[in-house]
Design a protein around this motif. Structure first.
Motif, PDB file in Angstrom:
ATOM      1  N   PHE A  83     -44.949 -49.674 -35.138  1.00  0.00           N
ATOM      2  CA  PHE A  83     -44.274 -49.239 -34.263  1.00  0.00           C
ATOM      3  C   PHE A  83     -44.040 -47.677 -33.902  1.00  0.00           C
ATOM      4  N   GLU A  84     -43.419 -47.391 -33.048  1.00  0.00           N
ATOM      5  CA  GLU A  84     -43.127 -45.888 -32.851  1.00  0.00           C
ATOM      6  C   GLU A  84     -41.906 -45.620 -32.222  1.00  0.00           C
ATOM      7  N   LEU A  85     -41.260 -44.244 -32.734  1.00  0.00           N
ATOM      8  CA  LEU A  85     -40.043 -43.839 -32.063  1.00  0.00           C
ATOM      9  C   LEU A  85     -40.566 -42.806 -31.256  1.00  0.00           C
ATOM     10  N   LEU A  86     -40.034 -42.518 -29.877  1.00  0.00           N
ATOM     11  CA  LEU A  86     -40.538 -41.728 -29.160  1.00  0.00           C
ATOM     12  C   LEU A  86     -39.251 -40.948 -28.846  1.00  0.00           C
ATOM     13  N   PRO A  87     -39.089 -39.547 -29.298  1.00  0.00           N
ATOM     14  CA  PRO A  87     -37.580 -39.070 -29.168  1.00  0.00           C
ATOM     15  C   PRO A  87     -37.162 -38.817 -27.637  1.00  0.00           C
ATOM     16  N   GLY A  88     -35.677 -38.923 -27.330  1.00  0.00           N
ATOM     17  CA  GLY A  88     -35.467 -38.472 -26.055  1.00  0.00           C
ATOM     18  C   GLY A  88     -34.368 -37.351 -26.420  1.00  0.00           C
ATOM     19  N   ALA A  89     -33.266 -37.095 -25.390  1.00  0.00           N
ATOM     20  CA  ALA A  89     -32.621 -36.026 -25.342  1.00  0.00           C
ATOM     21  C   ALA A  89     -31.353 -36.530 -26.420  1.00  0.00           C
ATOM     22  N   GLU A  90     -30.966 -35.425 -27.244  1.00  0.00           N
ATOM     23  CA  GLU A  90     -30.089 -35.599 -28.506  1.00  0.00           C
ATOM     24  C   GLU A  90     -28.846 -36.407 -28.233  1.00  0.00           C
ATOM     25  N   ASP A  91     -28.220 -35.969 -27.090  1.00  0.00           N
ATOM     26  CA  ASP A  91     -26.927 -36.617 -26.516  1.00  0.00           C
ATOM     27  C   ASP A  91     -26.998 -37.924 -25.963  1.00  0.00           C
ATOM     28  N   SER A  92     -28.344 -38.418 -25.710  1.00  0.00           N
ATOM     29  CA  SER A  92     -28.626 -39.575 -24.931  1.00  0.00           C
ATOM     30  C   SER A  92     -28.433 -40.852 -25.942  1.00  0.00           C
ATOM     31  N   PRO A  93     -27.472 -41.855 -25.377  1.00  0.00           N
ATOM     32  CA  PRO A  93     -27.225 -43.028 -26.209  1.00  0.00           C
ATOM     33  C   PRO A  93     -28.333 -44.071 -26.111  1.00  0.00           C
ATOM     34  N   VAL A  94     -29.039 -43.841 -24.857  1.00  0.00           N
ATOM     35  CA  VAL A  94     -29.826 -45.049 -24.586  1.00  0.00           C
ATOM     36  C   VAL A  94     -31.335 -45.282 -25.542  1.00  0.00           C
ATOM     37  N   ILE A  95     -31.484 -46.202 -25.858  1.00  0.00           N
ATOM     38  CA  ILE A  95     -32.824 -46.716 -26.514  1.00  0.00           C
ATOM     39  C   ILE A  95     -33.444 -47.603 -25.647  1.00  0.00           C
ATOM     40  N   LEU A  96     -34.654 -47.285 -25.041  1.00  0.00           N
ATOM     41  CA  LEU A  96     -35.414 -48.238 -24.233  1.00  0.00           C
ATOM     42  C   LEU A  96     -36.416 -49.107 -25.349  1.00  0.00           C
TER      43      LEU A  96
END
Length: 263
Positions: free
Chosen positions: A9-22
């Motif tokens: 599996f892989e976690l691809l980072p988003g914005a630090e203040d984003s609560p959303v995980i796709l």
């Protein structure tokens, strides 16, 4: 590490203040050789089964959507086929899909044929793949809670236009987009945002519910979740063919849904 190549599996980072995980749990076809050896299907039959069971192009859909978002969401992507383990199942008797041989480790196919021999011990696969995935997803949600004060899991799935024999609730409506909800974790405003983003949607048919790590399930109200099931004929050639022009349209809709989540 060779037993976990390719990556699980892989976690691809988003914005630090984003609560959303796709969350993209079922979009891959890869299987390590030692897992493939435990499957009784020949190569041609396995490819046909992968065509039916894989949520093809959903990782690409999430990637395109993330690029379009005003605030980049995080993406947690399963890089192995759900025929290795299905990370969204319970690994015990609570899982209703055990009735058709599709618990955390599948023993039957979408056609209800034999996938793994009777008596196969699921524990080695659960220990090697299911538990690390579940812990990593738990950690990812905890990180969003700490950084953003909440977490919003949007599951990105697809489903065939015609029901497959394994489906327990396949006789109901099959809308272009099915939204799976949970009475605890799916707030009405999240459903409303999805309706606005996607247009023609249905609720909880043919698939229902959402994915939330067990540590937070029905216990942490700051964790919201919505399952987005996209009917495959709206964006690809079934059963396992290429994506079409519908993918970009749906990616734009998914981006609108993500952007509608308050930050």
């Amino acid at each position: 590490m060779s037993r976990h190549s390719p990556p699980s599996f892989e976690l691809l980072p988003g914005a630090e203040d984003s609560p959303v995980i796709l969350h993209v749990p079922h979009g891959a076809r890869d299987m390590p050789p030692h897992v493939r050896s435990g499957i009784v299907l020949d190569d041609d039959a396995l490819e046909r089964e992968l065509d039916r069971i894989t949520d093809a192009h959903t990782a690409e859909l999430a990637d395109v959507a993330a690029e379009l978002c005003a605030v980049t969401p995080w993406r947690f992507v399963n890089r192995l086929s759900r025929l290795v383990v299905d990370p969204e199942r319970f690994p015990d008797e609570r899982e209703e899909m055990l009735a058709v041989g599709m618990g955390a480790v599948y023993t039957r196919t979408t056609q209800r044929g034999v996938l793994r021999a009777d008596g196969t011990d699921p524990e080695p696969l659960i220990d090697a793949y299911f538990r690390p995935y579940a812990q990593a997803m738990t950690d990812s949600v905890a990180d969003r809670l700490e950084a953003a004060g909440r977490a919003v899991i949007i599951d990105v799935h697809s489903y065939p236009s015609a029901p497959l024999p394994y489906e327990l609730h396949g006789s109901g409506p099959r809308p272009p987009v099915c939204l799976g909800t949970d009475s605890f974790h799916t707030p009405p405003e999240l459903v409303a945002a999805a309706r606005e983003a996607f247009g023609e949607v249905g609720l909880d048919s043919p698939f229902s519910g959402t994915y939330v790590p067990l540590e937070f399930y029905r216990a942490e109200p700051r964790v919201s979740a919505l399952m987005v099931e996209i009917r495959r004929d709206t964006y690809m050639t079934e059963p396992g063919g290429p994506a079409g022009s519908g993918l970009s349209r749906l990616a734009s809709a998914l981006a609108r849904l993500v952007d509608a989540v308050p930050h």
